[in-house]
Design a protein around this motif. Sequence first.
Motif, mmCIF file in Angstrom:
data_model
loop_
_atom_site.group_PDB
_atom_site.id
_atom_site.type_symbol
_atom_site.label_atom_id
_atom_site.label_comp_id
_atom_site.label_asym_id
_atom_site.label_seq_id
_atom_site.Cartn_x
_atom_site.Cartn_y
_atom_site.Cartn_z
ATOM 1 N N THR A 62 -101.446 24.522 34.473
ATOM 2 C CA THR A 62 -100.582 24.681 33.048
ATOM 3 C C THR A 62 -100.274 26.105 33.134
ATOM 4 O OG1 THR A 62 -101.715 22.824 31.858
ATOM 5 C CG2 THR A 62 -100.711 24.633 30.590
ATOM 6 N N ILE A 63 -99.037 25.997 32.678
ATOM 7 C CA ILE A 63 -98.379 27.660 32.353
ATOM 8 C C ILE A 63 -97.628 27.550 30.841
ATOM 9 C CG2 ILE A 63 -97.787 28.407 34.531
ATOM 10 C CD1 ILE A 63 -94.913 27.707 34.321
ATOM 11 N N THR A 64 -97.873 28.827 30.462
ATOM 12 C CA THR A 64 -97.343 28.858 29.223
ATOM 13 C C THR A 64 -95.976 29.776 28.916
ATOM 14 O OG1 THR A 64 -99.467 28.680 27.928
ATOM 15 C CG2 THR A 64 -97.489 29.614 26.704
ATOM 16 N N ALA A 109 -101.401 37.648 23.230
ATOM 17 C CA ALA A 109 -100.881 36.094 23.597
ATOM 18 C C ALA A 109 -100.744 35.782 24.948
ATOM 19 C CB ALA A 109 -99.687 35.896 22.651
ATOM 20 N N PRO A 110 -101.507 34.769 25.137
ATOM 21 C CA PRO A 110 -102.026 34.061 26.654
ATOM 22 C C PRO A 110 -100.353 33.539 27.313
ATOM 23 C CG PRO A 110 -102.783 32.380 25.178
ATOM 24 C CD PRO A 110 -102.297 33.793 24.313
ATOM 25 N N ALA A 111 -99.455 34.346 27.531
ATOM 26 C CA ALA A 111 -98.014 33.652 28.092
ATOM 27 C C ALA A 111 -98.225 34.094 29.543
ATOM 28 C CB ALA A 111 -96.985 34.298 27.373
ATOM 29 N N ASP A 112 -97.638 33.115 30.155
ATOM 30 C CA ASP A 112 -97.318 33.335 31.638
ATOM 31 C C ASP A 112 -96.047 33.785 32.163
ATOM 32 O OD1 ASP A 112 -100.176 32.354 32.864
ATOM 33 O OD2 ASP A 112 -99.405 30.724 31.669
ATOM 34 N N VAL A 113 -94.995 33.329 31.299
ATOM 35 C CA VAL A 113 -93.662 33.870 31.535
ATOM 36 C C VAL A 113 -93.078 34.080 30.241
ATOM 37 C CG1 VAL A 113 -91.564 32.829 32.226
ATOM 38 C CG2 VAL A 113 -93.588 32.075 33.717
ATOM 39 N N PHE A 114 -92.389 35.241 30.467
ATOM 40 C CA PHE A 114 -91.311 35.412 29.119
ATOM 41 C C PHE A 114 -89.930 35.531 29.376
ATOM 42 C CE2 PHE A 114 -89.524 39.400 26.511
ATOM 43 C CZ PHE A 114 -89.510 38.693 25.356
ATOM 44 N N ALA A 115 -88.939 34.783 28.650
ATOM 45 C CA ALA A 115 -87.789 34.722 28.946
ATOM 46 C C ALA A 115 -87.012 35.303 27.494
ATOM 47 C CB ALA A 115 -87.129 33.473 29.155
ATOM 48 N N ALA A 241 -70.296 42.624 23.050
ATOM 49 C CA ALA A 241 -71.711 42.428 22.577
ATOM 50 C C ALA A 241 -72.201 41.266 23.394
ATOM 51 C CB ALA A 241 -71.917 42.081 21.122
ATOM 52 N N VAL A 242 -72.174 41.335 24.868
ATOM 53 C CA VAL A 242 -72.668 40.319 25.742
ATOM 54 C C VAL A 242 -73.915 40.341 25.745
ATOM 55 C CG1 VAL A 242 -72.213 39.011 27.925
ATOM 56 C CG2 VAL A 242 -70.242 40.040 26.918
ATOM 57 N N ASN A 243 -74.937 39.551 25.523
ATOM 58 C CA ASN A 243 -76.434 39.545 25.912
ATOM 59 C C ASN A 243 -76.685 38.999 27.208
ATOM 60 O OD1 ASN A 243 -76.447 40.444 23.007
ATOM 61 N ND2 ASN A 243 -78.179 39.254 22.516
ATOM 62 N N THR A 244 -77.478 39.706 27.842
ATOM 63 C CA THR A 244 -78.069 39.269 29.101
ATOM 64 C C THR A 244 -79.320 39.005 28.997
ATOM 65 O OG1 THR A 244 -76.717 41.010 30.344
ATOM 66 C CG2 THR A 244 -78.483 40.137 31.637
ATOM 67 N N TYR A 245 -79.939 37.991 29.488
ATOM 68 C CA TYR A 245 -81.034 37.153 29.331
ATOM 69 C C TYR A 245 -81.945 37.434 30.554
ATOM 70 C CZ TYR A 245 -79.558 34.044 25.272
ATOM 71 O OH TYR A 245 -79.118 33.648 24.237
ATOM 72 N N PRO A 246 -83.074 38.256 30.527
ATOM 73 C CA PRO A 246 -83.937 38.287 31.816
ATOM 74 C C PRO A 246 -85.079 37.530 31.530
ATOM 75 C CG PRO A 246 -83.920 40.003 30.118
ATOM 76 C CD PRO A 246 -83.330 39.139 29.471
ATOM 77 N N ILE A 247 -85.891 37.015 32.577
ATOM 78 C CA ILE A 247 -87.017 36.437 32.624
ATOM 79 C C ILE A 247 -88.118 37.293 33.620
ATOM 80 C CG2 ILE A 247 -86.294 34.783 34.369
ATOM 81 C CD1 ILE A 247 -87.842 32.652 33.045
ATOM 82 N N ALA A 248 -89.163 36.969 33.329
ATOM 83 C CA ALA A 248 -90.310 37.762 34.112
ATOM 84 C C ALA A 248 -91.631 36.956 33.906
ATOM 85 C CB ALA A 248 -90.412 39.093 33.907
ATOM 86 N N GLY A 249 -92.528 37.071 34.983
ATOM 87 C CA GLY A 249 -94.024 36.845 34.644
ATOM 88 C C GLY A 249 -94.523 37.527 33.948
ATOM 89 N N VAL A 250 -95.931 37.280 33.504
ATOM 90 C CA VAL A 250 -96.346 38.258 32.463
ATOM 91 C C VAL A 250 -97.694 38.707 33.079
ATOM 92 C CG1 VAL A 250 -97.798 38.407 30.140
ATOM 93 C CG2 VAL A 250 -95.611 37.017 30.193
#
Length: 285
Positions: A62-64, A109-115, A241-250
């Motif tokens: 499982t990943i959160t 908080a026990p997250a594995d990924v943050f977007a 105001a263009v929002n850029t979305y990044p994602i990364a592991g925690v």
Amino acid sequence: MILPHTRRTAPVSPTRVRPNAVLLSPLLAVTALLVAILSGCAAGGTAPGATAGEGSGTPNGTITVYAAASLKATFTELAGTFEAENPGTRVSLSFAGSSDLASQISQGAPADVFASADTANMKKLQDAGLADGTPRNFATNTLAIAVPPGNPAGIASLKDLARPGIKLVTCARQVPCGAATAKVAETAGLTLSPVSEENAVTDVLGKVVSGEADAGLVYGTDIKTAGTKVSGIQFTEAGSAVNTYPIAGVAGSRNRAAAQAFLDLVTGAEGQKVLAAAGFGPPGQ
């Protein structure tokens, strides 16, 4: 009288037991057990106490995933795709405003990924040493005006949101959609007076859908997801105001293999196709 020849047999000596033999047997058993355990780990087995998928190149367990509220529809779809393509995995999703999610992760908080829906909140995690590797930009988004079906207040442009008596709802400034709202208002030279400021873009949309607001500033993707529940109005100032979305592991994730595989899905061709269909722009936009 001649006696027959009798062959004498040497007496059999009792077996001598070497004292060290008894001591070596348990040692050999323990050694064999250790070899078996190590061989199992080398063959892809999971060491006792480890989380499924940890230290392995094969996604498992499982990943959160903590993701911006505007990603709810797309990430729910992508989570289903990920689980189908990787049997034995499960994706637990948590959606909220990016600033709230960043704060929760910072507090353990026990997250594995943050977007995130912006780079500012991702940078908070980077500065705190909580981002695992370099974040990847995977989408862009811009604001649009959401109004109830039929547009009873007659909103036609951004400047109409500053008219007296207009019940406008926006995101709070610390939320990415709120920061974007402040920027487009400044670009247009407008002073907006919302009757309510929300901590998530989905809450802004909810107030428009329920009829509590004449208009709300949300992302274009939220309007598309809402379907016939709202009408959308584009405005040129949104481009400022263009929002850029990044994602990364925690950092500290106990299931890095699955976390990285999910990142690859989102940023790869399959994930980009789902995001584009929902109205998100490409990350390089």
